[in-house]
Write an enzyme that holds these catalytic residues in place. Sequence first.
Site, PDB file in Angstrom:
ATOM      1  N   ASP A   1       0.821  -1.205   0.000  1.00 12.28           N
ATOM      2  CA  ASP A   1       0.000   0.000   0.000  1.00 12.28           C
ATOM      3  C   ASP A   1       0.858   1.259   0.000  1.00 12.28           C
ATOM      4  OD1 ASP A   1      -2.098   1.759   0.239  1.00 12.28           O
ATOM      5  OD2 ASP A   1      -2.363   1.448   2.385  1.00 12.28           O
TER       6      ASP A   1
ATOM      7  N   ASP B   1      -2.320   5.604  -5.265  1.00 14.83           N
ATOM      8  CA  ASP B   1      -2.527   4.682  -4.151  1.00 14.83           C
ATOM      9  C   ASP B   1      -2.687   3.245  -4.619  1.00 14.83           C
ATOM     10  OD1 ASP B   1      -3.099   3.497  -1.768  1.00 14.83           O
ATOM     11  OD2 ASP B   1      -5.050   4.422  -1.514  1.00 14.83           O
TER      12      ASP B   1
END
Lengths: 481, 32
Positions: free
Chosen positions: A34, A304
Site C-alpha cells: 500500500d 494509491d
Amino acid sequence: ADGYEEIIITNQQSFYSVDLEVGTPPQNVTVLVDTGSSDLWIMGSNNPYCSSGSMSSSRRHVINKRDDSSSSGALVNDINPFGWLTGTGSAIGPTATGSGGGSGTATQSVPASEATMNCQEFGTFTTSDSSTFRSNNTYFSISYGDGTFASGTFGTDILDLSDLNVTGLSFAVANETNSTMGVLGIGLPELEVTYSGSTASSSRRPYTYDNFPMVLKNSGAIKTNAYSLYLNDSDAKHGTILFGAVDHSKYAGTLYTVPIVNTLSASGFSSPIQFDVTINGIGISYPDNSQKTLTTTQIPALLDSGTTLTYLPQAVVAMIADELDAQYSSRLGYYVLDCPSNSNSTQIVFDFGGFHINASLSSFILNAGNICLLGIIATDDTTILGDSFLTNAYVVYDLDNLEISMAQAQYNITNENIEVITSSIPSAIKAPGYTSTWSTSASIVTGGNIFTVDTSQTASFSGNVTSATASATSTTSKSRN
Amino acid sequence: SKFVKLPFHKLYGDTRDDVGTDKKPEVRLLKR
C-alpha cells in the site's frame, strides 16, 4: 414475486500482496502492498472478527476508547463502521503513548454476524508462539477509507519479506481488525499513525519511526529512499517494486517528474505526507484517433496502490459517463453501460502537466454479466488514482525529494534494464508543467485542450496545458503528427 | 547492488456489488 436481481462482480477486486515470515519459528502471513499508508501491520491470531479456530464469534473483548475532548482540532472523526461505540465523546483509536491506555475502556462484543472472516487464508500471527517477539507497548490504530480498521500493539521480531531480512522493522500486531489481511504501508513516514493518524496523541508529541522504505535506506540496502512500482498489465499475476532503482525496460517514452503536492497544508502540515500529484487535465482518446478534452481544471490526486479502483470528482465522472453513454444506477451505485467492444483502444487520458498517461478504458470497466459498470467512482473526497490507473503507468516514488516520476507502462517485457538511484531519478526529466501545481480547490469546468501537440508518443508533451482557458464547452481535436 | 527487488502477487477477491479496496487511511489530524 419478491425476486431481486443481484449483480455479482467476480474476481475484479484485485490487490497486490507480499508474503512475510515472522517470528521464531517463522509464521507465514500475507500483506497488501500500500503506497497510501505507511505502517506495516499483521493480523493477530486472537482477532475476534475471525470465524474459526479459538476465536469465538460471541467472545467479548475490550475496545479502548479515548476521550476525544483531549484532541481538539481533529478534522476527521474515526470511522465507526458498525456503530456500536455510542458512548459520549468516544472513538476507536487509542493513544500512542506507550501505556496502551486511553482515558476509559468499554467492553463490546463483535456481533456474530460480523465475526465471519476466514482469517486462515492470509495467515495470522501468534505472538506467544514466537520466542523472539518483543512488544514495545505502543498502541497502534488505523482506519481506512473502505471502512476497515485495525488496532493492536507495535513490536519487533525476526522478519523476512520475500527472502529479504528486515528484522528490526517495527510492525503492529492487530488483535482487532475487520480486514482480512494486513498491510505493508510504504508511504512517507509522516503518514504513519504515530504522526498523523489516530494514535498521534496530545499526550505525546507526534513522531515518525523508520518504516519499511526507511529501514532499507538506513540499513544501506538502497542508496536513496525511492522505489519504482510496476503493476504489470491487468491480466498479470505478478508485479514488482524496485526499491532504490528504476527498470528502464518497463516503460515507454520519457520518464517525467512532477512534485508531490501538499494537500494538507491547511491542516498544519508544512510538507506533503502522502503521494498527491496534480492532474492538469483529463480527456478521452477514441479508436478513430479523435480526442476530446473533458476538463483542464487542476485536481490533486493520490497515487494509491492500496485502492483497487479510481475515484474522481463527481463532475469529471459525469463527463466521462456522458462520453460513454453510461447511465447512473442508483441501485447499483455505478454508471452502467453497454460493454464496449473497443475498450482496449479507447483511452482515458490524464495530463500531469505537459505529459500524458493513457489509461485504457478496459482498465476501468467492470463486467457484470450482460452489462458493464464504469469502475470510476464519483467522490467528493480525495481523488484517488488506484490500481486501475496505476496498472497503466510506471511510477517512481521519490520519498527523499518529494517527487513522482511517471511514464507509460510497457508490458510483457522479459529483459531488465535496472539503474540504481543515487540522487535524482536517472533519465527522468522535469515535466513541462512541473511548476504548475494544484494549490486550491476549484469547481470542475469543461473545456481547455490537453491535446495541443502530438500525443502519439506515450507520456508525450502536450503543450502549455495550464494556459488553456476554460470555456463553456468541451474541445474536440485531432492529434497532429 | 544497492537496490532491492520486491516481487508481489496479484490476488483476486470475489465481491458482490460493492467493489473497491480503498486502503487510503483515514487521516485523523491534530492541531499542531
